[in-house]
Motif scaffolding. Structure first.
Motif, PDB file in Angstrom:
ATOM      1  N   PHE A   8       0.853  -1.193   0.000  1.00  0.00           N
ATOM      2  CA  PHE A   8       0.000   0.000   0.000  1.00  0.00           C
ATOM      3  C   PHE A   8       0.889   1.242   0.000  1.00  0.00           C
ATOM      4  CE2 PHE A   8      -4.205   1.691   2.100  1.00  0.00           C
ATOM      5  CZ  PHE A   8      -4.294   2.652   1.120  1.00  0.00           C
ATOM      6  N   GLU A  32      -1.042   7.463  -5.765  1.00  0.00           N
ATOM      7  CA  GLU A  32      -1.985   8.445  -5.230  1.00  0.00           C
ATOM      8  C   GLU A  32      -1.654   9.838  -5.757  1.00  0.00           C
ATOM      9  OE1 GLU A  32      -4.879  10.334  -2.621  1.00  0.00           O
ATOM     10  OE2 GLU A  32      -4.664   8.314  -3.398  1.00  0.00           O
ATOM     11  N   ARG A  85      -2.720   4.354  -5.063  1.00  0.00           N
ATOM     12  CA  ARG A  85      -4.078   4.897  -4.955  1.00  0.00           C
ATOM     13  C   ARG A  85      -5.049   3.763  -4.620  1.00  0.00           C
ATOM     14  NH1 ARG A  85      -6.202   6.761 -10.749  1.00  0.00           N
ATOM     15  NH2 ARG A  85      -4.711   8.416 -10.322  1.00  0.00           N
ATOM     16  N   PRO A  86      -5.953   3.966  -3.680  1.00  0.00           N
ATOM     17  CA  PRO A  86      -6.944   2.915  -3.388  1.00  0.00           C
ATOM     18  C   PRO A  86      -7.807   2.643  -4.619  1.00  0.00           C
ATOM     19  CG  PRO A  86      -6.943   4.628  -1.696  1.00  0.00           C
ATOM     20  CD  PRO A  86      -6.136   5.152  -2.832  1.00  0.00           C
ATOM     21  N   GLY A  87      -8.093   1.383  -4.871  1.00  0.00           N
ATOM     22  CA  GLY A  87      -8.954   1.054  -5.991  1.00  0.00           C
ATOM     23  C   GLY A  87      -8.587  -0.250  -6.665  1.00  0.00           C
ATOM     24  N   SER A 145      -4.893  -0.920  -8.228  1.00  0.00           N
ATOM     25  CA  SER A 145      -3.862  -1.189  -7.222  1.00  0.00           C
ATOM     26  C   SER A 145      -4.045  -2.569  -6.607  1.00  0.00           C
ATOM     27  CB  SER A 145      -3.895  -0.114  -6.132  1.00  0.00           C
ATOM     28  OG  SER A 145      -3.506   1.141  -6.654  1.00  0.00           O
ATOM     29  N   LEU A 146      -5.281  -2.985  -6.417  1.00  0.00           N
ATOM     30  CA  LEU A 146      -5.538  -4.323  -5.878  1.00  0.00           C
ATOM     31  C   LEU A 146      -5.054  -5.403  -6.839  1.00  0.00           C
ATOM     32  CD1 LEU A 146      -9.103  -3.862  -4.351  1.00  0.00           C
ATOM     33  CD2 LEU A 146      -6.975  -4.273  -3.094  1.00  0.00           C
ATOM     34  N   SER A 164      -7.408  10.016  -4.316  1.00  0.00           N
ATOM     35  CA  SER A 164      -8.507   9.714  -3.378  1.00  0.00           C
ATOM     36  C   SER A 164      -8.981  10.943  -2.618  1.00  0.00           C
ATOM     37  CB  SER A 164      -8.059   8.638  -2.381  1.00  0.00           C
ATOM     38  OG  SER A 164      -7.048   9.132  -1.524  1.00  0.00           O
ATOM     39  N   TYR A 173      -8.878   4.355   3.938  1.00  0.00           N
ATOM     40  CA  TYR A 173      -7.713   3.505   4.221  1.00  0.00           C
ATOM     41  C   TYR A 173      -8.163   2.094   4.594  1.00  0.00           C
ATOM     42  CZ  TYR A 173      -3.763   1.470   6.710  1.00  0.00           C
ATOM     43  OH  TYR A 173      -2.777   0.620   7.133  1.00  0.00           O
ATOM     44  N   HIS A 197      -9.593   0.016   1.644  1.00  0.00           N
ATOM     45  CA  HIS A 197      -8.613  -0.577   0.729  1.00  0.00           C
ATOM     46  C   HIS A 197      -7.822  -1.684   1.430  1.00  0.00           C
ATOM     47  CE1 HIS A 197      -6.165  -0.747  -2.864  1.00  0.00           C
ATOM     48  NE2 HIS A 197      -5.077  -0.706  -2.116  1.00  0.00           N
TER      49      HIS A 197
END
Length: 642
Positions: free
Chosen positions: A225, A242, A262-264, A267-268, A305, A318, A321
């Motif tokens: 992360f 991010e 960046r969360p989403g 990225s996963l 974000s 946070y 994610h």
């Protein structure tokens, strides 16, 4: 009678009489049954300790074998060890009787190894005539881990890791993590790890087997992360950032390159690809832990974000994610460990319920006086399994910050015990160049191991002047020799001479590496007498050793390679000698700048000293670490000092 044992057993009692090894016609034949102990070959590690103990005490050799059954090897009789599920994990009952000799009951292979290690210490202490006794022992914490940073320049050699595993085993450490950002040779991603001398699948296979033979779990550790700067610097991955153009770091007061994903979904997917390849090196039982990082996502909410964090709040974004990462890990049959700093921020803990029940927070704090009590209470109230992570305080230092390290360890362990934490993870970082000598983590590691095993016995034996701690370091790392342990403990006290303190740093390291404006301000608070006293302490600590000779050679301009043919120079002497040479450079630079000298190392004699000291540093580095990262580590000294 048994005070030299380290860590101290919970209960050990002399029962009268003597077990006389020397009176026997042949060495005792000790064997255990492969099937009963899951085929874990702990006899290899035990035999190494038993051989060393017998040699040191002039006692007859004792050898342990793993067999399929009574008829599978030479000799008859029953196995000396019996598995006992009623004992705590890692626990054992060892009996030494005048006629029967050694008998062991243990909970698991780790307990069997712990019993044999205790027997080896008794053999070293008493030699051929060992008092009859009963020892009943078990750890206070079921998880006792050590995490070594291999992503800040210094990637250990396989030989260094092999030795470390043996040392951890002696200290009853049962988990090892290697902190990884980019130092694994991911397939098709060469640009990220090029020049870093990363570990690869073959290296992990060797390490995995070594750990298994010492009853140590090798726990995968991969940042997923934050702290992914080494990935996001490349155009191929920058769209995942991010803040692709970097961000203003409020704490440092500087512009920083991107370091947080960046969360989403993108990225996963990226993290999932890395996890799939990395975890192939760690075949383990279902539910085994995997440290996915997650600490210090500095720029979260400042870029991609921003709107989501403004709507839901940073902690909700946070945890959302992180929860997705943890569920992905769970789908691979693992339990995610994660650093708990964001969860423990004001307003963070109320989002703990959004995380999978399997996720394990790791509470970290590295200062003496860290609020472990309040934070342990907060995590305990969630009902989750959690770990507590103090630090070695070795990073951003030339000698370690021992007083802070030992206080930090004691406070963390005390709070963890009171609030029923499930384990301890001692961390040894390498921030800003990894300039500390490798053995700087030995004293806090030995202290943590003692307190995590038997906190009652060791509560007052983990101070820098403790003879028990000195003996434990000598036993674990120097084959029973307390002299280098004593030097390490004294070496780590160099900061005591300064009134000025800097959080998370040693003052001498700052004098060597800080930019000139920072150093000029610092010197207004550091009188010359304190500089002189600290350097004199380091010199007196090493006086009469090869380490002092090496540092003295650098100081007078002797090239480090002139020492290299002397292969008998112990690694610890090479490392402490190099650290002393760098400390002398730090003091020389401080004095020159205080005197108004524009370029402290411009004069020919100073330049020779500088180059020779760095040559010593390079030579010491190569004793236990790979080449990758060395140039970057050196550049952090040359950029500031020149």
């Amino acid at each position: 009678m048994f005070s030299t044992l380290f860590p101290r057993p919970r209960k050990i009692t002399a029962t009268g009489g003597v077990f006389d090894l020397g009176a026997r016609a042949s060495a005792p034949r000790l064997w255990f049954c492969r099937g009963e102990w899951d085929g874990v070959p702990v006899h290899h590690a035990a035999n190494a300790r038993l051989r060393a103990a017998a040699d040191a005490s002039n006692a007859p050799g004792v050898r342990v074998e793993m067999r399929d059954g009574p008829g599978a090897g030479a000799g008859d009789g029953m196995p000396f060890a019996v598995r006992d599920a009623s004992l705590p994990a890692g626990g054992y009952r060892l009996e030494v009787a005048p006629e029967a000799g050694l008998r062991v009951r243990a909970a698991d292979p780790a307990g069997l190894l712990h019993a044999l290690q205790t027997f080896a210490q008794l053999l070293r202490r008493f030699g051929a005539r060992m008092p009859a006794l009963v020892c009943e022992d078990a750890p206070a914490f079921p998880q006792r881990g050590f995490m070594l940073d291999i992503s800040r320049c210094k990637v250990p050699t396989n030989a260094a890791l092999e030795a470390l595993v043996s040392q951890l085993s002696f200290l009853r450490i049962n988990q090892l993590q290697l902190y990884t950002e980019h130092t694994y040779a991911f397939a098709g991603r060469r640009e990220v790890w090029l020049g870093a001398s990363p570990l690869d699948a073959a290296d992990y296979a060797l390490l995995r087997d070594r750990c298994a033979a010492h009853a140590i779990r090798l726990v995968p550790n991969l940042q997923s992360f934050g702290h992914v700067e080494r990935w996001l610097r490349h155009r191929r991955y920058r769209h995942l950032a991010e803040c692709p153009g970097g961000f203003h770091h409020e704490l440092a007061g500087t512009h920083r390159p991107p370091g947080t994903l960046r969360p989403g979904p993108e990225s996963l997917r990226f993290a999932g690809e890395l996890h799939a390849e990395f975890l192939a090196n760690f075949p383990d039982t279902p539910g085994a832990p995997f440290n996915i990082g997650g600490d210090e996502p500095w720029e979260l909410g400042l870029g991609a974000s921003r709107e989501l964090c403004a709507t839901l709040g940073k902690h909700a974004v946070y945890c959302g994610h992180l929860s997705a990462l943890a569920r992905s890990v769970e789908a691979r049959g693992r339990r995610a460990q994660f650093w708990a700093d964001i969860l423990l921020e004001p307003g963070g803990i109320r989002h703990a319920d959004t995380l999978p029940a399997s996720a394990i927070p790791v509470l970290w704090g590295y200062d003496a006086g860290h609020p472990f009590e309040a934070q342990c209470a907060a995590l305990a109230a969630t009902g989750r399994e959690y770990l507590v992570a103090p630090g070695t305080s070795a990073w951003q230092s030339l000698h370690g910050r021992l007083d802070n390290a030992l206080a930090n360890v004691r406070e963390a362990l005390a709070a963890a015990l009171r609030h029923r934490a499930d384990g301890i993870l001692l961390t040894s970082w390498g921030d800003c160049g990894n300039h500390q000598p490798w053995p700087a983590f030995y004293p806090p590691l030995a202290a943590m191991a003692a307190l995590a095993w038997n906190p009652g016995a060791h509560a007052h034996e983990t101070t820098p002047d403790s003879a028990v701690l000195e003996g434990g370091i000598g036993a674990a790392f120097f084959d029973g020799d307390a002299a280098p342990a004593r030097r390490l403990l004294r070496f780590g006290m160099a900061d005591r001479f300064f009134t000025k303190t800097i959080r998370n740093k040693s003052l001498l390291w700052e004098l060597l590496t800080a930019r000139r404006p920072v150093l000029e301000g610092l010197l207004r608070e550091v009188p010359e007498r304190e500089l002189s006293a600290s350097l004199a302490h380091l010199e007196e600590t090493l006086d009469g050793t090869l380490a002092a000779d090496l540092a003295g050679g650098a100081h007078s301009g002797i090239r480090a390679r002139e020492w290299e043919p002397a292969r008998g120079v112990p690694a610890v002497d090479a490392e402490l000698g190099a650290s002393l040479a760098l400390a002398r450079l730090a003091v020389f630079r401080a004095r020159a700048i205080r005197s108004g000298v524009e370029r402290p190392f411009a004069a020919a004699s100073a330049r020779r000293q500088f180059r020779a000291s760095l040559a010593l540093y390079r030579a010491a580095w190569r004793r236990r670490a790979r080449e990758g990262g060395l140039a970057e580590s050196v550049s952090r000294i040359t950029a500031a000092a020149c």
